[in-house]
Design a protein around this motif. Sequence first.
Motif, short mmCIF file in Angstrom:
data_model
loop_
_atom_site.label_atom_id
_atom_site.label_comp_id
_atom_site.label_asym_id
_atom_site.label_seq_id
_atom_site.Cartn_x
_atom_site.Cartn_y
_atom_site.Cartn_z
N UNK A 115 0.89 -1.21 -0.02
CA UNK A 115 0.25 0.08 -0.15
C UNK A 115 0.76 1.13 0.01
N UNK A 116 0.48 2.14 -0.90
CA UNK A 116 1.25 3.58 -0.81
C UNK A 116 0.64 4.70 -0.07
N UNK A 117 -0.46 4.59 0.60
CA UNK A 117 -0.96 5.55 1.26
C UNK A 117 -1.81 4.86 2.62
N UNK A 176 1.73 8.38 0.76
CA UNK A 176 1.71 9.45 -0.08
C UNK A 176 1.23 10.80 0.89
N UNK A 177 0.23 10.65 1.65
CA UNK A 177 -0.16 11.82 2.62
C UNK A 177 0.84 12.38 3.37
N UNK A 178 2.15 11.62 3.44
CA UNK A 178 3.13 12.30 4.54
C UNK A 178 2.94 11.38 5.69
N UNK A 179 4.12 11.32 6.59
CA UNK A 179 4.20 10.64 7.71
C UNK A 179 4.31 11.34 9.03
N UNK A 180 3.43 11.04 10.04
CA UNK A 180 3.58 11.54 11.31
C UNK A 180 4.88 11.22 11.85
N UNK A 217 13.61 15.06 1.05
CA UNK A 217 12.66 14.06 0.38
C UNK A 217 11.60 13.38 1.18
N UNK A 218 11.75 13.67 2.50
CA UNK A 218 10.80 12.97 3.33
C UNK A 218 9.64 14.06 3.71
#
Lengths: 546, 355
Positions: free
Chosen positions: B170-172, B266-270, B327-328
Amino acid sequence: MTPLLRLSVWVALAGVVITPLVMVVSLAFGANHLPMLLEAGLLDAAVNSVVSAAVSALLAVAGAACLALLVDRSDLGGRGAVRLLMLTPLLVPPFVGAIAWTGLLTRGGLVHTLTGWAPWQMYGGGGVIFLLTLHSLPVAYLVVSAALARVPDDLELAARAAGATPRRVFGDITLPLVRPALLAAFTLVMVSNLGDFGIPILVGSPAGYDTLATMIYRMLQSGTVDAPLQVTSQIGIVLLVLGIAGVIVDRLAARRPVELEAAGQVGTPLRLGALRAPVSVVAWVVALVVTLGPLLALLTRAILPAPGVPLTWETVTLDNLRRVVTAPSTVSGVTNSVLLAGGAALLCALLGLAVGVLTTRAASRTSAGMLFTVLLPQAVPGLIIAVGWLILGRYTGLYNTGWIILGAYVTAFTAMVVQSVRGPLAAMSGSLEEAARLSGAGPLRSLWDTSIRLALPATVSGAALVAVTAVRELTLSVLLVSPGTQTLGVVIFGYQQAGDYNASSALSLIFMLVGIAAVALVVPRGSHRRRRWLRGTSSMAQGVRV
Amino acid sequence: MKAAGALVTTLISAALLLTACSEPAADDGGGDGGPAGDQEAGTASGGGEAGGGSITVYTSEPQEKIDEVVAAFNEGNPDVEVQVFRAGTGDLKARIAAELETGEVGADILLAADAPTFEAYKAEDLLLEYTPADADALLESVVDPEGYYVGTRVIPTVIAYNTGAVDTPPTSWAELTDPAYAGQLVMPNPDVSGAAAFNAAVWLLTDGLGEDWIRALGENDVLVAESNGPTSQAIADGSRPVGVVVDYLVRDLAAQGSPVAVSYPSEGVPYIAQPAAVFASSANPAGAQAFVDFLVSTEGQTLAVEQNYLPVRADVGTPEGAPSMDELHLLEVPLEEVSAEQGRAVDLFKEAVLP
């Protein structure tokens, strides 16, 4: 002199036994957290505790009875070895057993690694009951086997001569005679399983199966409760009530003991006939799986570098073993455990010997009370003793030190020495002391030169048992550790909780092998003496009888 | 026998004797727990010499990692004896709360969890104000502007998967609620893990995720492991091939040979920053500050990178297999909002996802 000794023993007992327990009870009655506890699942936890303890005790006694019949009374092939193998769980602390068995059966475990098939996700009530059964079966066996050995041969022979089938003989003669022992084994095991912590926390909690013991731990550790000590004291009261109920049932059951004279000879072995081969094979398979399964599971995880790595010659590594042995936490854990166990052994030996002498050789009106007080903690689940010392630590400033762990060990384990010492002392006639007195020795001197000297070997073996028990202990220390005083059990528990199963398995493996070696050294030589020692000590090690 | 009866009477009478004892309360004589009690503490400057003595660190770092940190610190500061107490953040908070009740905190340093925890301690005046020696070189977002605590590693929570069992990961975050992943997922318990609690709040506050997403996740039969460690274990051994876990554990396991890999949603990481702070009650503030200085120094951060952490400074690189810091895609949510929503997020999670 004896009054002075008696007084000092009472003072010691007040400090290490009465005060911590009174602390728990009094704190619990200080406020009412019951509504909150009920909402947090007190009822479920209580039901889980009772059900898991009762069902496992039932299964353990049934298994023990079968085992006793097979290895004591039948012509099973290689029964001596089967007996020895089936007793090995006694040598393994329950929490290490839990680590090992989950490593054997669950997904990602040994069987799964080898075959791609995971036999049992044992997390939850079923797994808790299975492990409790396995770890209490040896104790139940020792109790039942002792009773079975006292069933007179002639009764059975008479029944056989009168034409009864072996089944009739068993149902009409043997079973009624060992029934009190079965009941005794049941309550013994049940009360002890009620307070077990390692198995339910490692196998029950991950699936949301909480018992009273794990609930106490959670309430103390979660940081979400306002008055954690008071709240846990109240859970402790529930445990205490259940424990007392168990002891009362036990006493009621023991009221009508069947007095049996030891038979001159052991009963004729039950002939298994055509069943002998298959039954022997099954018994051997079970015994080997119980012994080797967990050991191999620990070994595999210990020599694999990480989870999910296939087991091949190339992947095998000693890195885990090396890193856990050299880790500073292990080194300090070993140091702490050895110091605490040694200190506890010494203190328990002194206190236990004094209580033993006072209650057998210098009887007074308070002797019964003294004996009761020192044996009382055996009916109290370890977590309650720990909570008592936590409260005591807060009041006295001993919190965050190793002293409260030492105190808890003395509370919990002194009874082992007392029970070990009282046998030989009670069996001794008073004439030796009288002779000493007549020769002019003072009361203490005469005690010292006769009874105490003669009781020293029993004291030493009791103290050795305390040391062996304390060194592998988790339940008490897990609540009492502080910076710098983590015990070995807590270090292993920590690895497992942090999800480093390879490390926890490596340390468990070493721990288990060293433990077995240590017990082998402590156990007396000679099969008869060894069995008697095991029988005596196992019930103490389970720590319940009052 | 009378034994059982005697037991009951003993305990009940003992209880009556001492009825209504309350929990041992804070002893007023203790006083030294307050910030007023520490004298030269506030003035001690950052990079000063440690001097010696001993310090106690409460941390949720993995035992081996903190052992390495202490060993490296002792190379430069051989005279400071470092006592480590490792436990989960929840356990540490409980311990600190208990210690405050009866006296002062047993630790000099807290190195754990997330900024909201430290904000709460700051609000209670429990922390010592000071700015670490190298504060200027650090990521701006990890340094407390008021100067009470400093982040020591960037720890994003990501999607991890078992490479033996999953071909297209999964990518998101949104994708995790796809019924195809029912029974496949594992994640840590926000009730136990500080990082997980923080994440729950961030998810709740992120557009496109929020309450609906958490509820949908609950429908997908997620295995809730106690903390990040067991979560990574379950992913690696294949028992739950997809999971939500802190990224460094995945790199640790992959380095040791486990079939695991990271997927950055893809939404970003906490992320949490594993802050460190010195308690105001510290008896050895100089030693404690030297330790915190070391954590964020070039040397300490190089060690952090070796330990598979993303660093809080740009001049030490990143671990092998990790994205570079620019990149993060980090999910930045204002701290006050996270603090305000964390309780609700955890409750919602308990209701929707826990069994």
